[in-house]
Write an enzyme that holds these catalytic residues in place. Structure first.
Site: not given
Length: 309
Positions: A65, A68, A193, A245, A263
Site C-alpha cells: 500500500s 498508493k 495494480y 489505514y 501489509v
C-alpha cells in the site's frame, strides 16, 4: 539529534522488537507469509546521505500500500487534481482498507480517498499509457528517480500471488465500473495494480522516497523537482489523514508524522523539511500496520519531538 544517536536508536529498536511476538505476518497474500516475523530494520535519510541505519537494511520487501502514495503522485502529474478528485474523494474513513461499505452507502459511489484499496485502484486506472507495460515502466521510472536506485523492479512471484487471490479487489473494481468510476478492463487493471504493489525496495530506498516527499518534492543532491510542490503537499496530507489505514487518527495523536504503511510490514515516513524514514517489520497488528514499526515511530517521535502538530 536522531542522526547522531546510533546507540540510542539501536536500543529503541531492540525494545520495539519485543512487540513482534504480538503481531502476525500477512498470509492472505500467500507469497508474503514466509517473511521473518522477528525482523525489524530502520533507515533515516537526510542531507544527501543515509545517516542512521539499524537491522538488516538490505533486506528487500514489497511496497504494497505504500505504492498508493507514488501512483497518486504520478496520476496527479498526468491528469491534474480536478480530474483525479472527480473520481476519488479526500476524506478519511474509519473502515478497513479493503472495505466496500462506503462505496455502497455514499453518493456518488466513488472511493472516499486514494489510500484505501478502492481509491488506489481508481487512481491506478488514471495512470497514462497505451499498455500496462508502458504504465508500469513509467511508475518504475518514478520510483527509481525518487530512490536514486536504477535497479528497482517488482517481485513477479508476489504480484502473481496477489493477482490470483484478489477476489475482494475484483469486487471493488466491478462495483466502481458499474458506477462509472473506472472504465478499464478489470483483469487488466488488477494485473497493473498487483505489479505496482509488488515493487521491491529496502529500508534505504524507502527512506529516500520519504525524504523527497518531505523535501517538497526535490532530490537533495540536485534540487531536481521530481514531484511538484503542490502534489508533495497533497501526498503528505493524505499520509497524515489516511496513511495508516483505520489507525490514522490514533497515529496522528501518538506520532504526528506523515506516514504510509503496507501489509508487507513497510512504513515510510516524511518529516516535513527534515528527514525520510524507512522501516521494515513484517509482524502486523490487527489493522495491518507493522506493530514494532509503530512502536518505534512512537518512541522516536516522543524522544526527538518529531510531531508536526
Amino acid at each position: 539529534m536522531l542522526c547522531e544517536d546510533q546507540d540510542v536508536i539501536e536500543a529503541m529498536i531492540e525494545e520495539a522488537k519485543k512487540y513482534t511476538s504480538q503481531g502476525k505476518v500477512a498470509d492472505y497474500i500467500p507469497a508474503l507469509q514466509y517473511a521473518n516475523q522477528n525482523s525489524l530494520a530502520f533507515a533515516v535519510y537526510s542531507d544527501a546521505s543515509t545517516c542512521t541505519t539499524a537491522g538488516n537494511i538490505e533486506e528487500q520487501f514489497t511496497l504494497q500500500s505504500i505504492s498508493k502514495v507514488i501512483t497518486l503522485a504520478l496520476a496527479l502529474m498526468d491528469i491534474g487534481e480536478e480530474e483525479v478528485f472527480s473520481r476519488v474523494g479526500m476524506e478519511p474513513t474509519g473502515d478497513p482498507f479493503n472495505s466496500i461499505i462506503k462505496l455502497e452507502t455514499h453518493s456518488p459511489s466513488k472511493p472516499l480517498n486514494p489510500m484505501i484499496n478502492a481509491g488506489a485502484l481508481a487512481v491506478t486506472s488514471m495512470i497514462q499509457g497505451s499498455t500496462n507495460d508502458e504504465k508500469m515502466n513509467r511508475l518504475l521510472d518514478l520510483v527509481r528517480k525518487l530512490t536514486g536506485n536504477a535497479s528497482i523492479s517488482y517481485n513477479k512471484e508476489v504480484a502473481q500471488s496477489e493477482y490470483d487471490t484478489a477476489f475482494l479487489n475484483r469486487s471493488l473494481c466491478y462495483f466502481m465500473k458499474e458506477h462509472g468510476v473506472i472504465e478499464d478492463n478489470v483483469e487488466s487493471l488488477l494485473e497493473l495494480y498487483t505489479k505496482q504493489c509488488a515493487i521491491e525496495v529496502n529500508c534505504k530506498d524507502l527512506a529516500r522516497i520519504g525524504y523527497v516527499i518531505a523535501n517538497q518534492g526535490k532530490v537533495v543532491n540536485s534540487e531536481e523537482q521530481i514531484i511538484p510542490l503542490q502534489i508533495a503537499r497533497i501526498l503528505k496530507t493524505f499520509m497524515v489523514t489516511c496513511g495508516m489505514y483505520n489507525a490514522s487518527g490514533e497515529f496522528a495523536i501518538r506520532v504526528g508524522i506523515p506516514a504510509k504503511s503496507g501489509v508487507s510490514g513497510g512504513i515510510m515516513a516524511s518529516i516535513p523539511n527534515g528527514m525520510g524514514i524507512g522501516i521494515y517489520g513484517p509482524a502486523l497488528d490487527e489493522k495491518g500496520n507493522s506493530i514494532a514499526g509503530m512502536k518505534l515511530l512512537e518512541g522516536l517521535s516522543k524522544r526527538y519531538d518529531l510531531s508536526i502538530f
